[in-house]
Design an enzyme around this catalytic site. Sequence first.
Site, PDB file in Angstrom:
ATOM      1  N   LYS A 179       0.862  -1.177   0.000  1.00 45.35           N
ATOM      2  CA  LYS A 179       0.000   0.000   0.000  1.00 45.35           C
ATOM      3  C   LYS A 179       0.905   1.234   0.000  1.00 45.35           C
ATOM      4  O   LYS A 179       1.458   1.615   1.025  1.00 45.35           O
ATOM      5  CB  LYS A 179      -0.895  -0.027   1.233  1.00 45.35           C
ATOM      6  CG  LYS A 179      -1.945   1.072   1.463  1.00 45.35           C
ATOM      7  CD  LYS A 179      -1.974   2.240   0.591  1.00 45.35           C
ATOM      8  CE  LYS A 179      -2.948   3.311   1.003  1.00 45.35           C
ATOM      9  NZ  LYS A 179      -2.332   4.644   0.852  1.00 45.35           N
ATOM     10  N   GLU A 254       9.053   2.088  11.277  1.00 45.76           N
ATOM     11  CA  GLU A 254      10.132   3.070  11.098  1.00 45.76           C
ATOM     12  C   GLU A 254       9.447   4.417  11.064  1.00 45.76           C
ATOM     13  O   GLU A 254       8.756   4.756  10.102  1.00 45.76           O
ATOM     14  CB  GLU A 254      10.919   2.784   9.809  1.00 45.76           C
ATOM     15  CG  GLU A 254      12.218   3.550   9.716  1.00 45.76           C
ATOM     16  CD  GLU A 254      12.092   4.837   8.931  1.00 45.76           C
ATOM     17  OE1 GLU A 254      12.059   5.901   9.590  1.00 45.76           O
ATOM     18  OE2 GLU A 254      12.028   4.783   7.702  1.00 45.76           O
ATOM     19  N   CYS A 288      13.400  11.273   6.977  1.00 46.69           N
ATOM     20  CA  CYS A 288      13.280  11.071   8.423  1.00 46.69           C
ATOM     21  C   CYS A 288      14.645  11.027   9.100  1.00 46.69           C
ATOM     22  O   CYS A 288      14.720  11.120  10.327  1.00 46.69           O
ATOM     23  CB  CYS A 288      12.496   9.800   8.717  1.00 46.69           C
ATOM     24  SG  CYS A 288      13.134   8.354   7.869  1.00 46.69           S
ATOM     25  N   GLU A 388       9.686  17.848  14.114  1.00 48.19           N
ATOM     26  CA  GLU A 388      10.359  17.330  12.924  1.00 48.19           C
ATOM     27  C   GLU A 388      10.167  18.290  11.748  1.00 48.19           C
ATOM     28  O   GLU A 388       9.056  18.734  11.472  1.00 48.19           O
ATOM     29  CB  GLU A 388       9.812  15.953  12.570  1.00 48.19           C
ATOM     30  CG  GLU A 388      10.571  15.281  11.445  1.00 48.19           C
ATOM     31  CD  GLU A 388      10.124  13.847  11.211  1.00 48.19           C
ATOM     32  OE1 GLU A 388      10.884  13.094  10.572  1.00 48.19           O
ATOM     33  OE2 GLU A 388       9.022  13.482  11.666  1.00 48.19           O
TER      34      GLU A 388
END
Length: 484
Positions: A179, A254, A288, A388
């Site tokens: 997906k 993750e 990330c 972030e």
Amino acid sequence: MREIVDFDNLKMYINGEWVTAQSEKTYSVINPSTGKVVANVPNGGRNETKQAIDAADQAFKSWSKLTAVERAKYLMRLYALMHQYKDQLAEIMSLEMGKPFTEAKGEVDFAASYFEWFAEEGRRIYGETIPSNSPNKRLMVIRQPVGVVAAITPWNFPLAMMTRKVGAALAAGCTAIVKPASQSPISAIAFGRLVELAGIPNGVISVITGSSGPISDEIFENPIVKKVTFTGSTEVGKLLVTKSAHQLKKLSLELGGHAPFIVFEDADLEAAATGAIASKYRNTGQTCVCANRIYVHQSVIEEFSEILVKKVKELKVGNSIDPTVQVGPLVNREGLLKVEEQVKDALDKGARILCGGKRVGGELTEGLFYEPTVLGDVTPTMLITYQETFGPVAPIIPFESEEEVIQQANGTEYGLASYFYTQNISRAVRVAEALEFGIMGINDSIPTVAQAPFGGIKESGQGREGGHQGLDDYLEYKFISLGI
């Protein structure tokens, strides 16, 4: 060479067939460089997901029985096909999510390396024998594939994050459904075409595009799915932990990161600045593991800042399909607005713009472009130091001692990646042992490779991908006691 996707007729790949959504609904994928529609993609849901799961369940019966050598041959076909169609795959990535074309070609190479690695590593799924406490018993441990796997992949590395998951799953003997993120589904559809060209048996890999909600609901509620692997935000990861609890599905995550990048006073400043550029501005800062907080020792902060700003000003910003461009657009408007919010917050609290600091205008006005930016005089109260940042903004934060910067670097719920530059080997050992992150680059801003484990600690996830450890989450241990 034939085109691997028809942009005017995109379909999902389920059980070896190309299908539209049963609802006949589609959604548009927008090129963030131009604001124009790239293509319309099937908006699949629960029914299509169930079909893919059922097909994977059926295919598992035979795929899991193949030898590791036989499965490796299929993986190596995918490896070769990814190199054969590298330019097309890179172009798709550039068009759908804005990755600079030259960088996208590098991602294809990186993505393919996981098939090569797991083709080889799948041959080393070893068991063991255990000394018995009885002369008429033999004790053994074998490892077997967990079953049907669902891989939910992110938009920022649409191929590499998929191959890192699928390569391990297939090598272990699992079957998989993929997906992809809604922003970058065409790369996954193209991958489905490579699966078909590689002759991989029907049902072993299916690709479903559509809204996350109904697809995710079917994945987590269907007992056939034994494992889910997800790359994305920490917030979504926590929700998936809750959803997985009802059936105790194996889950690897993750998640988000907020990587510190530390420059000590004895560092090679030129190398550190070059490393900071590679880490911070790769994929327009939308990774990330990119440097989010650049800590520089007070004694060298002025010199380092000058070197970094000079290099940042040399970066070429533009349409991602241009092979000379180094910094492309943000993936969507929300990402651009978040970058603007963080920069404004920093300026309101006393930060200085050393370069950049605004949207790119001119001929790029229609795209989602933000100037590569460096901020000085950054303090821990600013949003950019703890939220972030998915954008091309580098905040420079001063520090005075090793103990101080370790405390600041560790002062986050994230624990994915970290970097530091020093020429002192004793310091390298001390700091590496003290930093609370799953990945560490010492004088190295791009440490990730297929043969090493990738993953975080704390709220950056659980499990590892890549390396020999990358097979663990796709295997079950079975203890056998044999009486003789």
